[in-house]
Design an enzyme around this catalytic site. Structure first.
Site, PDB file in Angstrom:
ATOM      1  N   TYR A 263       3.957  14.638  10.165  1.00  0.00           N
ATOM      2  CA  TYR A 263       4.480  15.441   9.056  1.00  0.00           C
ATOM      3  C   TYR A 263       3.348  16.315   8.543  1.00  0.00           C
ATOM      4  CZ  TYR A 263       6.912  16.076   4.477  1.00  0.00           C
ATOM      5  OH  TYR A 263       7.540  16.547   3.346  1.00  0.00           O
TER       6      TYR A 263
ATOM      7  N   VAL B 180       2.289  18.699   6.083  1.00  0.00           N
ATOM      8  CA  VAL B 180       2.464  19.375   4.795  1.00  0.00           C
ATOM      9  C   VAL B 180       1.136  19.518   4.057  1.00  0.00           C
ATOM     10  CG1 VAL B 180       3.528  19.227   2.504  1.00  0.00           C
ATOM     11  CG2 VAL B 180       4.880  18.697   4.540  1.00  0.00           C
TER      12      VAL B 180
ATOM     13  N   PRO C 177      -6.040  21.189   2.792  1.00  0.00           N
ATOM     14  CA  PRO C 177      -7.298  20.888   2.099  1.00  0.00           C
ATOM     15  C   PRO C 177      -7.265  21.211   0.609  1.00  0.00           C
ATOM     16  CG  PRO C 177      -7.765  21.916   4.214  1.00  0.00           C
ATOM     17  CD  PRO C 177      -6.274  21.969   4.031  1.00  0.00           C
TER      18      PRO C 177
ATOM     19  N   ALA D  20      -4.223  21.785  -1.087  1.00  0.00           N
ATOM     20  CA  ALA D  20      -2.861  21.579  -1.588  1.00  0.00           C
ATOM     21  C   ALA D  20      -2.417  20.184  -1.208  1.00  0.00           C
ATOM     22  CB  ALA D  20      -1.903  22.621  -1.000  1.00  0.00           C
ATOM     23  N   GLY D  21      -2.828  19.202  -2.027  1.00  0.00           N
ATOM     24  CA  GLY D  21      -2.451  17.818  -1.756  1.00  0.00           C
ATOM     25  C   GLY D  21      -1.026  17.566  -2.193  1.00  0.00           C
TER      26      GLY D  21
ATOM     27  N   GLN E 127      -9.990 -12.531  -4.856  1.00  0.00           N
ATOM     28  CA  GLN E 127     -10.550 -13.419  -5.881  1.00  0.00           C
ATOM     29  C   GLN E 127     -10.145 -14.868  -5.634  1.00  0.00           C
ATOM     30  OE1 GLN E 127     -12.605 -12.251  -8.113  1.00  0.00           O
ATOM     31  NE2 GLN E 127     -12.924 -14.058  -9.384  1.00  0.00           N
TER      32      GLN E 127
ATOM     33  N   GLU F 140       1.911   9.947  -0.111  1.00  0.00           N
ATOM     34  CA  GLU F 140       3.305  10.190  -0.497  1.00  0.00           C
ATOM     35  C   GLU F 140       3.454  10.397  -2.008  1.00  0.00           C
ATOM     36  OE1 GLU F 140       6.611  10.745   1.079  1.00  0.00           O
ATOM     37  OE2 GLU F 140       4.835  11.493   2.103  1.00  0.00           O
ATOM     38  N   GLY F 141       2.461  11.031  -2.593  1.00  0.00           N
ATOM     39  CA  GLY F 141       2.483  11.300  -4.027  1.00  0.00           C
ATOM     40  C   GLY F 141       1.714  10.245  -4.786  1.00  0.00           C
TER      41      GLY F 141
ATOM     42  N   SER G  24      -0.029   7.874  -7.758  1.00  0.00           N
ATOM     43  CA  SER G  24       0.578   7.191  -8.901  1.00  0.00           C
ATOM     44  C   SER G  24       0.699   8.134 -10.096  1.00  0.00           C
ATOM     45  CB  SER G  24      -0.255   5.968  -9.291  1.00  0.00           C
ATOM     46  OG  SER G  24      -0.134   4.945  -8.323  1.00  0.00           O
TER      47      SER G  24
END
Length: 537
Positions: free
Chosen positions: A128, A130, A133, A135-136, A345, A372-373, A375
């Site tokens: 894919y 899209v 560099p 334009a994240g 831990q 994928e975007g 948080s």
């Protein structure tokens, strides 16, 4: 009851069995640890996953084009199991599904017959293309161009692509790429085959985690493709096509967070039943179970309930579920990361060493909050659009959740109802006070919204099932959000200082933190029960 679009339960079980057997045979732990150490993507293994003998990618592909036609629930189950095994391998499969999605949602029947059928039958690795560099997550900042090439009559016969794509999963091993480029009439997807002159893999990324996944630049220099390789029938549809698949693909990544979290929790539980400290097993110590096991069990149960809720919505034909996809991705990937960190831990010094795998899971899981975007992108989407939705409905969006939850007394429903009613009023007050102009406030509201919505999903699922463990988990999560939601929202409102004093006092009374504290009564017994139950399995 509405018919859901999903595979027969027996077929799904067979697919999951195939995945587990394939992974045990071809990718045992020692082999995966070696690939991770040497930063090697096992391309032959990825191709084997797509072979006719295994065919795991067929779940994602429509039956009409030689796939299995799996629904969102099937994709969630497969993605969760993949992530429990290895997130790097899971990412390679995600990239195939993600790369195919623009074709699946945007192409004509004739185009799908050509491309999807080939992906199904030839086991093509897809990427894919899209991200760039510069334009994240902001896909509107595209710099890759698609120049029209016309014949003597002015008819467009080809396109010339130029640009650089960054952080592309399967970037250097793909057979097929779906490339988003800026055409004269707007952003447009194009299908580009690996053999096309001018398309070359660029820099291979050496990553913190998911090192079994190939991540590379894709360079496009005067790449000429036929006009029929456009996705769809006209230019300018790329952003719409990308947005159309977000609810679906973000649910997949949410499932990765769930799978990584469950794998981490399982390893921490197993260790607790083998390791003794001061004469007793760790699973018998509240300081271990109630800090490192129980909270993760509760949050992962909430994540699973919400993911399954969204999968049901998608499989019932409900479209435009981008916000639900964002809620699922934000919550599940965040709690999956916490569970992975807690597993390190929980195992102490062993957790920090490679042989026990939780160190690798922790590194692998970290990407889930980014790709994928991020948080933060999800928080922005949730905060802005959920606030608008609740205001537009005059408070009925979260008010309706409160009315539904109030009846679930055995699952902490009254506590959820109070948090939801508070959130409903608070979002309207925040909207009127223009808190939407404060991104920090939007993010804090998004977290509160996510907590309420996941609590509703878990309490609903627990009530329907009557399962004692789920009911206890729902009560604990409900009591948690009864405090966290009003505290978080009131804090950011106080910080902003734009809420009228009388209105703030009304909201503080509605939030009822004193009752939230009272709701904690009996929760330690629930935590004891959860600890005994999950360590007894």
């Amino acid at each position: 009851m509405q018919q859901l679009n999903r595979l027969d339960a027996g077929d799904l079980d067979l697919i999951l069995k195939t995945l587990k057997e394939f992974a045990a045979r071809e990718a045992p732990l020692e082999r995966r640890l070696k690939w991770d150490e040497t930063d090697v993507c096992p391309e032959d293994l990825v191709r084997a996953m797509l072979s006719p003998e295994v065919g795991l990618h067929l779940v994602f592909l429509p039956a009409e084009y030689d796939g299995m036609g799996g629904g969102s629930y099937d994709v969630y189950r497969l993605s969760t199991e993949f992530a429990r095994i290895d997130l790097g391998l899971a990412t390679a499969m995600l990239a195939v599904a993600l790369g195919t999605d623009p074709i699946r949602v945007g192409c004509t029947h004739e185009q799908k017959s050509k491309w999807v059928t080939r992906i199904a039958n030839e086991g093509l690795i897809v990427a894919y293309g899209v991200t760039e560099p510069e334009a994240g997550s902001n896909v509107q900042s595209l710099k890759t161009t698609a120049e029209r090439i016309t014949d003597a009559d002015g008819k467009v016969t080809h396109y010339r692509l130029n640009g650089v794509k960054q952080f592309i999963s399967n970037g250097s091993i793909a057979d097929l790429y779906t490339i988003l480029a800026k055409a004269p009439d707007g952003p447009t997807f194009f299908v580009v085959e690996r053999k096309t002159p001018g398309l070359t893999p660029g820099k291979h990324e050496i990553k913190h985690g998911i090192r079994l996944s190939d991540t590379a630049q894709v360079l496009l220099q005067d790449v000429v493709i036929p006009a029929e390789n456009i996705v769809g029938e006209k230019e300018g549809e790329g952003l719409r096509q990308a947005n159309e698949v977000f609810g679906y693909t973000r649910l997949m990544v949410a499932a990765f967070g769930l799978g990584a979290g469950l794998a981490s929790l399982e390893k921490a539980i197993a260790f607790s039943k083998e390791r003794k400290q001061f004469g007793t097993y760790l699973c018998e110590k509240q300081g271990y179970t109630h800090k490192l096991l129980v909270p993760n069990s509760v949050r992962l149960a909430a994540a699973q309930a919400y993911i399954e809720y969204v999968a049901d919505l998608l499989d019932s034909g409900t479209e435009d579920r981008q916000i639900e996809g964002s809620v699922a991705k934000l919550f599940a990937t965040e709690v999956g990361n916490v569970a992975a960190d807690d597993a390190v831990q929980a195992l102490g010094g062993y957790g920090y060493c490679v042989d026990y795998e939780v160190e690798k899971i922790r590194r692998d899981a970290r990407i889930l909050r980014i790709y994928e975007g991020t948080s933060e992108i999800q928080q922005n989407i949730i905060g802005v659009f959920r606030m608008r939705e609740n205001v537009r409905s005059k408070g009925k969006f979260y008010g309706g959740m409160a009315d539904e939850a109030a009846a679930w007394t055995d699952a902490g429903g009254p506590a959820i109802a109070r948090a939801a009613r508070f959130l409903s009023d608070a979002t309207i007050a925040a909207f009127r006070a223009k808190l939407t102009h404060q991104q920090h406030a939007v993010f804090e509201f998004a977290t509160a919204m996510t907590e309420v919505e996941t609590a509703v999903a878990l309490a609903r699922a627990a009530t329907r099932s009557g399962n004692a463990l789920m009911l206890a988990q729902a009560r604990v999560w409900s009591s948690d959000i009864a405090l966290s939601v009003p505290a978080r929202v009131l804090k950011v409102m106080a910080q902003a200082g734009t809420i009228d004093a009388a209105e703030f006092a009304r909201l503080a009374e509605l939030g009822n933190l004193a009752q939230g504290i009272a709701d904690q009564s009996g929760r330690l017994a629930d935590m004891d029960f959860i600890a005994r139950t999950i360590t007894a399995k």
